[in-house]
Design a protein around this motif. Structure first.
Motif, PDB file in Angstrom:
ATOM      1  N   VAL A  40     -24.898  -1.923  30.638  1.00  0.00           N
ATOM      2  CA  VAL A  40     -25.069  -2.254  29.227  1.00  0.00           C
ATOM      3  C   VAL A  40     -24.613  -3.689  28.959  1.00  0.00           C
ATOM      4  CG1 VAL A  40     -24.283  -1.742  26.874  1.00  0.00           C
ATOM      5  CG2 VAL A  40     -24.921   0.119  28.422  1.00  0.00           C
ATOM      6  N   ALA A  41     -23.461  -4.059  29.496  1.00  0.00           N
ATOM      7  CA  ALA A  41     -22.916  -5.394  29.251  1.00  0.00           C
ATOM      8  C   ALA A  41     -23.847  -6.479  29.789  1.00  0.00           C
ATOM      9  CB  ALA A  41     -21.532  -5.516  29.870  1.00  0.00           C
ATOM     10  N   VAL A  42     -24.373  -6.281  30.980  1.00  0.00           N
ATOM     11  CA  VAL A  42     -25.270  -7.288  31.558  1.00  0.00           C
ATOM     12  C   VAL A  42     -26.566  -7.366  30.762  1.00  0.00           C
ATOM     13  CG1 VAL A  42     -26.535  -8.004  33.619  1.00  0.00           C
ATOM     14  CG2 VAL A  42     -24.281  -6.990  33.854  1.00  0.00           C
ATOM     15  N   ALA A  88     -26.742 -14.905  25.961  1.00  0.00           N
ATOM     16  CA  ALA A  88     -25.483 -14.756  25.229  1.00  0.00           C
ATOM     17  C   ALA A  88     -24.347 -15.067  26.191  1.00  0.00           C
ATOM     18  CB  ALA A  88     -25.330 -13.345  24.674  1.00  0.00           C
ATOM     19  N   THR A  89     -23.172 -15.345  25.655  1.00  0.00           N
ATOM     20  CA  THR A  89     -22.020 -15.647  26.507  1.00  0.00           C
ATOM     21  C   THR A  89     -21.277 -14.365  26.862  1.00  0.00           C
ATOM     22  OG1 THR A  89     -20.476 -15.921  24.656  1.00  0.00           O
ATOM     23  CG2 THR A  89     -21.755 -17.863  25.342  1.00  0.00           C
ATOM     24  N   GLY A 116     -18.776 -13.526  24.125  1.00  0.00           N
ATOM     25  CA  GLY A 116     -19.355 -12.849  22.980  1.00  0.00           C
ATOM     26  C   GLY A 116     -19.685 -11.398  23.269  1.00  0.00           C
ATOM     27  N   VAL A 117     -20.200 -11.132  24.458  1.00  0.00           N
ATOM     28  CA  VAL A 117     -20.513  -9.753  24.833  1.00  0.00           C
ATOM     29  C   VAL A 117     -19.244  -8.922  24.914  1.00  0.00           C
ATOM     30  CG1 VAL A 117     -21.425  -8.278  26.669  1.00  0.00           C
ATOM     31  CG2 VAL A 117     -22.648 -10.365  26.008  1.00  0.00           C
ATOM     32  N   ASN A 118     -18.200  -9.478  25.508  1.00  0.00           N
ATOM     33  CA  ASN A 118     -16.944  -8.738  25.635  1.00  0.00           C
ATOM     34  C   ASN A 118     -16.362  -8.371  24.273  1.00  0.00           C
ATOM     35  OD1 ASN A 118     -17.005  -8.791  28.443  1.00  0.00           O
ATOM     36  ND2 ASN A 118     -15.754 -10.636  28.581  1.00  0.00           N
ATOM     37  N   LYS A 119     -16.463  -9.278  23.319  1.00  0.00           N
ATOM     38  CA  LYS A 119     -15.959  -8.981  21.972  1.00  0.00           C
ATOM     39  C   LYS A 119     -16.690  -7.794  21.374  1.00  0.00           C
ATOM     40  CE  LYS A 119     -14.355 -13.642  20.726  1.00  0.00           C
ATOM     41  NZ  LYS A 119     -14.571 -14.808  19.828  1.00  0.00           N
ATOM     42  N   ALA A 120     -17.987  -7.725  21.602  1.00  0.00           N
ATOM     43  CA  ALA A 120     -18.781  -6.624  21.059  1.00  0.00           C
ATOM     44  C   ALA A 120     -18.524  -5.314  21.800  1.00  0.00           C
ATOM     45  CB  ALA A 120     -20.265  -6.979  21.116  1.00  0.00           C
TER      46      ALA A 120
END
Length: 216
Positions: free
Chosen positions: A26-28, A34-35, A38-42
């Motif tokens: 999902v993260a990839v 996107a950075t 930014g993905v980690n924050k979400a």
């Protein structure tokens, strides 16, 4: 080149945060254009609520959107991630498949995403060519080619077998923190003397100094 990168970072890995192969998938998928930051924050918020295919499918597209609204192309990504969850449940018993073909058959999953999952989640010696790797491979002369697939094929031939498992992590991190697109940090580059890029930024050549703090 890889001996030096390995000396500086013996155990490289993705900067995306995950705890299961599905979370990584999902993260990839969300990380396209996107950075990782930014993905980690979400995903820190999302994965607390839904971190399995069943939970994401139950959330639905409209339920998923608020969690990823800060990420570029979130409408399309929400639709793909939910469709992916549904397909995993229908065709794979809710498990992430371990072949490139099955991964690429999932909505929103291309060759790069499949290679990241195969390498990082399942330990396969694949190379996922993103913009950083494409730039480093061409700029240094390691594996020059005109498109990402050609770079991937060239890297598989150029990288010594013992370094293949970690090669794409070293190259991504090198491109992200040192061999940057606009202003490469050549004075602090540990492979400067091996690089064929003619327009290096000014400074004294930098070798590997074990006592000097290194970027990740």
């Amino acid at each position: 080149m890889f001996s030096r990168l390995a000396q500086l970072n013996p155990s490289p890995t993705t900067e995306l945060e995950y705890s299961t192969p599905y979370e990584l998938l999902v993260a990839v998928t969300l990380s396209a254009q996107a950075t990782d930051v930014g993905v980690n924050k979400a995903t820190r918020k999302l994965f607390k609520v839904a971190n399995t295919p069943a939970a994401i499918a139950a959330l639905g597209v409209e339920g998923l959107k608020p969690y990823i609204a800060t990420i570029g192309l979130f409408n399309t990504k929400a639709a793909n991630v939910v469709a992916m969850a549904q397909q995993l449940l229908r065709d794979h018993g809710g498990q992430v498949p371990r072949t490139r073909e099955a991964l690429q058959a999932l909505p929103g999953v291309g060759r790069k995403t499949a290679n990241v999952v195969l390498n990082t989640a399942f330990g396969e010696p694949t190379i996922a060519v993103d913009t950083h790797i494409f730039r480093v491979a061409n700029r240094t002369g390691l594996a020059p080619a005109k498109d990402v697939r050609a770079v991937e094929d060239a890297l598989e031939k150029a990288v010594p077998p013992r370094f293949l498992q970690d090669a794409h992590h070293w190259l991504i991190l090198h491109g992200r923190y040192v061999c940057k697109a606009r202003t490469p940090d050549c004075p602090h580059c540990p492979i400067r003397d091996l690089c064929r890029f003619p327009d290096k930024t000014p400074g004294e050549p930098a070798g590997v100094d074990p006592d000097r703090p290194q970027r990740p």
